[in-house]
Design an enzyme around this catalytic site. Structure first.
Site, PDB file in Angstrom:
ATOM      1  N   PRO A 176      31.472  40.033  45.207  1.00 64.73           N
ATOM      2  CA  PRO A 176      30.243  39.491  44.628  1.00 64.73           C
ATOM      3  C   PRO A 176      30.404  38.898  43.237  1.00 64.73           C
ATOM      4  CG  PRO A 176      30.200  41.886  44.681  1.00 64.73           C
ATOM      5  CD  PRO A 176      31.376  41.468  45.505  1.00 64.73           C
ATOM      6  N   ASN A 177      29.722  37.789  43.070  1.00 62.28           N
ATOM      7  CA  ASN A 177      29.628  37.056  41.791  1.00 62.28           C
ATOM      8  C   ASN A 177      30.903  36.317  41.396  1.00 62.28           C
ATOM      9  OD1 ASN A 177      26.873  37.869  41.184  1.00 62.28           O
ATOM     10  ND2 ASN A 177      27.726  39.911  40.918  1.00 62.28           N
TER      11      ASN A 177
ATOM     12  N   ARG B  72      30.416  31.955  34.845  1.00 61.65           N
ATOM     13  CA  ARG B  72      30.045  33.342  34.560  1.00 61.65           C
ATOM     14  C   ARG B  72      30.861  33.912  33.394  1.00 61.65           C
ATOM     15  NH1 ARG B  72      31.966  38.370  38.391  1.00 61.65           N
ATOM     16  NH2 ARG B  72      30.720  39.949  37.348  1.00 61.65           N
TER      17      ARG B  72
ATOM     18  N   TYR C  36      35.907  36.234  31.897  1.00 54.59           N
ATOM     19  CA  TYR C  36      36.534  35.901  33.184  1.00 54.59           C
ATOM     20  C   TYR C  36      37.291  34.570  33.199  1.00 54.59           C
ATOM     21  CZ  TYR C  36      33.608  39.738  34.858  1.00 54.59           C
ATOM     22  OH  TYR C  36      33.025  40.966  35.045  1.00 54.59           O
TER      23      TYR C  36
ATOM     24  N   ASN D  46      39.680  41.578  45.207  1.00 54.85           N
ATOM     25  CA  ASN D  46      38.871  41.782  44.007  1.00 54.85           C
ATOM     26  C   ASN D  46      37.458  42.044  44.521  1.00 54.85           C
ATOM     27  OD1 ASN D  46      37.373  41.803  41.697  1.00 54.85           O
ATOM     28  ND2 ASN D  46      38.285  39.945  40.814  1.00 54.85           N
TER      29      ASN D  46
ATOM     30  N   ALA E 109      31.915  44.275  41.477  1.00 53.69           N
ATOM     31  CA  ALA E 109      31.242  45.536  41.125  1.00 53.69           C
ATOM     32  C   ALA E 109      31.291  46.577  42.253  1.00 53.69           C
ATOM     33  CB  ALA E 109      29.799  45.256  40.719  1.00 53.69           C
TER      34      ALA E 109
ATOM     35  N   HIS F  41      33.380  49.841  41.949  1.00 51.40           N
ATOM     36  CA  HIS F  41      33.010  51.046  41.207  1.00 51.40           C
ATOM     37  C   HIS F  41      32.219  52.061  42.026  1.00 51.40           C
ATOM     38  CE1 HIS F  41      34.549  48.522  38.102  1.00 51.40           C
ATOM     39  NE2 HIS F  41      33.544  47.654  38.191  1.00 51.40           N
TER      40      HIS F  41
ATOM     41  N   ASP G 262      36.598  53.110  52.646  1.00 52.46           N
ATOM     42  CA  ASP G 262      36.864  53.565  54.018  1.00 52.46           C
ATOM     43  C   ASP G 262      37.418  52.429  54.880  1.00 52.46           C
ATOM     44  OD1 ASP G 262      36.045  56.126  53.442  1.00 52.46           O
ATOM     45  OD2 ASP G 262      34.109  55.974  54.450  1.00 52.46           O
TER      46      ASP G 262
ATOM     47  N   GLU H 149      44.526  45.909  44.585  1.00 51.64           N
ATOM     48  CA  GLU H 149      43.238  45.694  43.916  1.00 51.64           C
ATOM     49  C   GLU H 149      43.472  44.851  42.663  1.00 51.64           C
ATOM     50  OE1 GLU H 149      41.722  49.533  42.816  1.00 51.64           O
ATOM     51  OE2 GLU H 149      40.228  48.689  41.456  1.00 51.64           O
TER      52      GLU H 149
ATOM     53  N   HIS I 299      41.613  42.848  39.248  1.00 53.68           N
ATOM     54  CA  HIS I 299      40.471  42.551  38.381  1.00 53.68           C
ATOM     55  C   HIS I 299      40.925  41.567  37.317  1.00 53.68           C
ATOM     56  CE1 HIS I 299      38.288  45.690  40.320  1.00 53.68           C
ATOM     57  NE2 HIS I 299      39.345  46.469  40.160  1.00 53.68           N
ATOM     58  N   LEU I 300      40.133  40.551  37.111  1.00 54.01           N
ATOM     59  CA  LEU I 300      40.454  39.579  36.063  1.00 54.01           C
ATOM     60  C   LEU I 300      40.413  40.253  34.691  1.00 54.01           C
ATOM     61  CD1 LEU I 300      38.140  37.023  37.715  1.00 54.01           C
ATOM     62  CD2 LEU I 300      40.482  36.405  37.140  1.00 54.01           C
ATOM     63  N   SER I 301      39.367  41.046  34.479  1.00 52.41           N
ATOM     64  CA  SER I 301      39.202  41.707  33.181  1.00 52.41           C
ATOM     65  C   SER I 301      39.869  43.085  33.217  1.00 52.41           C
ATOM     66  CB  SER I 301      37.708  41.861  32.882  1.00 52.41           C
ATOM     67  OG  SER I 301      37.082  42.679  33.858  1.00 52.41           O
TER      68      SER I 301
ATOM     69  N   ARG J 275      36.116  48.105  29.125  1.00 57.67           N
ATOM     70  CA  ARG J 275      34.735  47.601  29.176  1.00 57.67           C
ATOM     71  C   ARG J 275      33.734  48.762  29.304  1.00 57.67           C
ATOM     72  NH1 ARG J 275      34.221  42.946  33.367  1.00 57.67           N
ATOM     73  NH2 ARG J 275      32.291  42.656  32.195  1.00 57.67           N
TER      74      ARG J 275
ATOM     75  N   ARG K 291      32.520  50.831  34.532  1.00 56.76           N
ATOM     76  CA  ARG K 291      33.631  50.064  35.135  1.00 56.76           C
ATOM     77  C   ARG K 291      34.951  50.835  35.100  1.00 56.76           C
ATOM     78  NH1 ARG K 291      31.266  44.826  35.579  1.00 56.76           N
ATOM     79  NH2 ARG K 291      29.843  44.485  33.864  1.00 56.76           N
TER      80      ARG K 291
HETATM   81  C1  DQA Z   1      35.797  42.369  38.099  1.00 50.86           C
HETATM   82  C2  DQA Z   1      35.362  43.560  37.238  1.00 50.86           C
HETATM   83  C3  DQA Z   1      34.103  44.200  37.791  1.00 50.86           C
HETATM   84  O1  DQA Z   1      33.702  45.282  36.958  1.00 50.86           O
HETATM   85  C4  DQA Z   1      32.971  43.192  37.826  1.00 50.86           C
HETATM   86  O2  DQA Z   1      31.820  43.775  38.387  1.00 50.86           O
HETATM   87  C5  DQA Z   1      33.354  41.935  38.526  1.00 50.86           C
HETATM   88  C6  DQA Z   1      34.665  41.367  38.291  1.00 50.86           C
HETATM   89  C7  DQA Z   1      36.972  41.595  37.459  1.00 50.86           C
HETATM   90  O3  DQA Z   1      37.556  40.782  38.160  1.00 50.86           O
HETATM   91  O4  DQA Z   1      37.268  41.790  36.280  1.00 50.86           O
HETATM   92  O5  DQA Z   1      32.544  41.337  39.218  1.00 50.86           O
HETATM   93  O6  DQA Z   1      36.220  42.845  39.362  1.00 50.86           O
END
Ligand code: DQA
Length: 147
Positions: A9-10, A17, A22, A73, A76, A79, A86, A97, A99-101, A106, A110
């Site tokens: 998502p997002n 964003r 990011y 990735n 959210a 978390h 599962d 896994e 994550h960009l950040s 943070r 997170r």
């Molecule tokens: C994320 C980190 C998550 O906490 C956040 O909700 C995202 C992006 C990252 O790529 O840093 O949507 O997965």
């Protein structure tokens, strides 16, 4: 080797964003670069993005028949989604896994990943390069090379 790259998502909002967190590139641009890198490494990637948890779960399940590994990735969902956790344990493929950040630098919500125990590794904080690092790590693992 065929690797499925799933963005949650997002992440379709990348570029617009919170660019200080990011980066300025769109998801399409990041995936285009990753496709090039994958070719150079002698493998193929397919990438998918959805804002819906069920899509991510279905794609993880389907990966088992057509792919050798998964890069995820989960945004959210990372978390709190036990359903995605599962789904990962329901297949026999290795997953990484991304994550960009740096999620540990943070907000405290997170700092927890419910996925990290069921993936072979996590990459967090390297921005778009994290996808390439994940791909290299996954290929290394799949080839059974020494850690
Ligand atoms: C994320 C980190 C998550 O906490 C956040 O909700 C995202 C992006 C990252 O790529 O840093 O949507 O997965």
């Amino acid at each position: 080797m065929r690797i499925l790259v799933i963005n949650g998502p997002n992440l379709n909002r990348l570029g617009k964003r919170e660019p200080t967190i990011y980066g300025k590139e769109t998801l399409e641009q990041i995936m285009e670069t990753l496709e090039e890198k994958a070719k150079g490494l002698g493998c193929e990637i397919v990438h998918k993005q959805s804002n819906h948890e069920g899509d991510l779960i279905d794609w993880i399940h389907q990966a088992e028949t057509d792919f050798d590994g998964v890069i995820l990735n989960a945004g959210a969902f990372t978390h709190y989604s036990y359903a995605i956790r599962d789904a990962i344990t329901s297949i026999s493929l290795p997953a990484i896994e991304v994550h960009l950040s740096n999620i540990y630098a943070r907000e405290s919500f997170r700092h927890t990943s419910v996925l990290s125990e069921v993936v072979i590794g996590q990459i967090s904080g390297f921005g778009k390069v994290g996808y390439e690092l994940a791909l290299r790590g996954l290929l290394h693992y799949l080839k059974g090379e020494e850690r």
